[in-house]
Enzyme design. Structure first.
Site, PDB file in Angstrom:
ATOM      1  N   CYS A  53       0.836  -1.199   0.000  1.00  0.00           N
ATOM      2  CA  CYS A  53       0.000   0.000   0.000  1.00  0.00           C
ATOM      3  C   CYS A  53       0.876   1.257   0.000  1.00  0.00           C
ATOM      4  CB  CYS A  53      -0.974  -0.035   1.173  1.00  0.00           C
ATOM      5  SG  CYS A  53      -2.310   1.170   1.037  1.00  0.00           S
TER       6      CYS A  53
ATOM      7  N   HIS B  63      -3.956  -4.963  -0.187  1.00  0.00           N
ATOM      8  CA  HIS B  63      -3.537  -5.504   1.117  1.00  0.00           C
ATOM      9  C   HIS B  63      -3.622  -7.029   1.081  1.00  0.00           C
ATOM     10  CE1 HIS B  63      -3.094  -1.842   3.520  1.00  0.00           C
ATOM     11  NE2 HIS B  63      -4.001  -1.342   2.695  1.00  0.00           N
TER      12      HIS B  63
ATOM     13  N   GLU C 219      -2.673  -9.074   3.199  1.00  0.00           N
ATOM     14  CA  GLU C 219      -2.998  -9.578   4.547  1.00  0.00           C
ATOM     15  C   GLU C 219      -4.494  -9.474   4.849  1.00  0.00           C
ATOM     16  OE1 GLU C 219      -1.715  -6.681   3.835  1.00  0.00           O
ATOM     17  OE2 GLU C 219      -2.325  -5.149   5.279  1.00  0.00           O
TER      18      GLU C 219
END
Lengths: 251, 193
Positions: B77, B175, B177
């Site tokens: 990001c 993202h 994650e």
């Protein structure tokens, strides 16, 4: 293409889910982490945890919950309820929350939105607005819709955008709990008025209501609680139905 | 394997640490140059505003260190954006790893872009086992235009680079994650490079 988001909302008290949750496959129906994992695996795009704890241990139990959710869940989640300071937000974000939602505290102190956006970025600041119509005018309400203010919904929405909110979570108190569909007229007006995403909340009863709020209400995301908790609607079925209606969804 | 997440006070690093744990690895958080240099894999996260994040990097000298790293580095990001030449946000000079400038969305779409969008034209080992048009979770107002270092493309009113690679440096706008199983696969691919 960016998809429309489906967001189950979990009400939390003392670290446990409240309201009946009718999941037969849950080992512990009150465990928000287990419920969150199920939703994540069943196609939810995001989750919202709304904390309604009123005790002094509130912050500690909420931080523990956020840590546990972040550990297990691989989709984004927002935490709201009683957040009123930069310090509150910092500890929640550092514990693994992706976004925070503020409501009454923003009405009481609008500069909080500016402070949070400057410190953490607009992308993680959701401003929740509860409103209902009084004499055909949408009026912002506090304390879960119980206390009217003198602020008009559309003025407030414009102001929170200008102050740096990244998203607006709009709940129509006139529709919430009715299962008769979302407040699509007001939602569509909001969506044209501001250039940040709008999350529709209040009134979901069947799958058609979601289609309507994405098409007529121009919502970017739709939030619901009981229709998901009681398995009246399975998220995967909902998304297939939305796709059939040419609404972009993640499947 | 030693995995270090650069900890410079910008962003949601807890989520990355947990995602790595779910993959069966352990990551340490550090702002120490020696610890970072000795890692097998380095993750450079970032959420928030570009100029303040860059100021934090400079205050610890990490702005000098990161471009010299030789092991695989993954910017996520804002981390990826800071690895570019320049970010329009806050008029911020970048680390000049990726030879491109980061600019603000100027389309009819809402800004920030928040939600799940598709990645395509996948062109890196980072995307092993990932289908074209897989969905990833994105939250951003500034973007990297298409360029020679793009390894994934996303369409948000305009087609832009949603992942970059140059030598040992990787960057993803999304993202991983927070992008469900597919995101975890991308993280795993990076850790197993």
């Amino acid at each position: 293409m960016l998809t429309k988001r489906i967001i189950p909302c979990l009400d939390i008290k003392n670290g446990r889910t409240v309201k009946g949750v009718n999941f037969v496959d849950l080992r512990d129906a009150g465990d928000p982490v287990e419920l969150a994992e199920i939703y994540a695996n069943n196609g939810a795009d995001e989750l919202v945890f709304l904390d309604i704890t009123a005790t002094e241990q509130r912050r500690k139990t909420l931080v523990e919950l956020v840590l546990h959710v972040a550990e297990k869940v691989n989709i984004p989640f927002t935490v709201g309820g009683g957040i009123s300071s930069v310090e509150d937000v910092e500890i929640l974000l550092n514990s693994g929350a992706d976004k925070v939602s503020i409501n009454s505290s923003a009405v009481k102190n609008p500069k909080l939105i500016n402070d949070l956006a400057a410190r953490f970025g607009s992308q993680c600041i959701v401003v929740a607005i509860d409103a209902k119509q009084i004499d055909k005018e949408w009026i912002v309400h506090l304390v879960g819709g119980k206390v009217p203010t003198e602020i008009r919904l559309f003025d407030w929405a414009k102001e929170v955008e200008q102050r740096g909110a990244g998203e607006i979570l709009f709940t129509s108190m006139d529709h919430d709990g009715t299962k008769n569909g979302f407040a699509n007229e007001a939602l569509a007006y909001l969506s044209e008025l501001v250039n940040i995403p709008i999350i529709a909340s209040g009134g979901a009863g069947n799958m058609q209501h979601f289609t309507d709020t994405f098409i007529e209400g121009k919502a970017d995301a739709a939030l619901a609680a009981s229709v998901f908790h009681f398995k009246e609607i399975e998220i995967i079925d909902l998304k297939n139905e939305l796709k059939k209606n040419n609404i972009p969804v993640r499947l | 394997m030693k995995i270090v997440i650069i900890n410079y006070g910008a962003g949601n690093i807890q989520s990355i640490k947990f995602a790595i744990q779910r993959l069966g690895y352990e990551a340490v958080l550090s702002d120490n140059s020696e610890v970072i240099k000795s890692a097998d894999k380095v993750i450079f996260p970032g959420v928030g505003e570009a100029s303040s994040a860059m100021a934090k990097l400079k205050s610890t000298g990490l702005d000098k260190l990161i471009p010299t790293l030789k092991q695989p580095v993954l910017g996520i990001c804002l981390g990826m954006q800071l690895m570019c030449n320049y970010c329009e946000e806050g008029n911020t000079q970048g680390l000049e790893i990726f030879d491109v400038n980061v600019i603000k969305f100027d389309t009819s779409e809402k800004v920030p872009q928040i939600g799940w969008n598709q990645i395509e034209n996948l062109n890196s080992k980072l995307f092993k086992g990932i289908n074209e048009k897989e969905y990833m979770y994105l939250v951003h107002s500034f973007y990297v235009p298409l360029n020679n270092e793009a390894i994934a493309i996303t369409d948000y009113g305009i087609k832009y680079a949603s992942a970059l690679q140059k030598d040992n440096f990787y960057g993803v706008q999304f993202h991983p994650e927070k992008s469900s199983k597919a995101g975890e696969q991308i993280l795993k691919n990076f850790l197993e490079l």
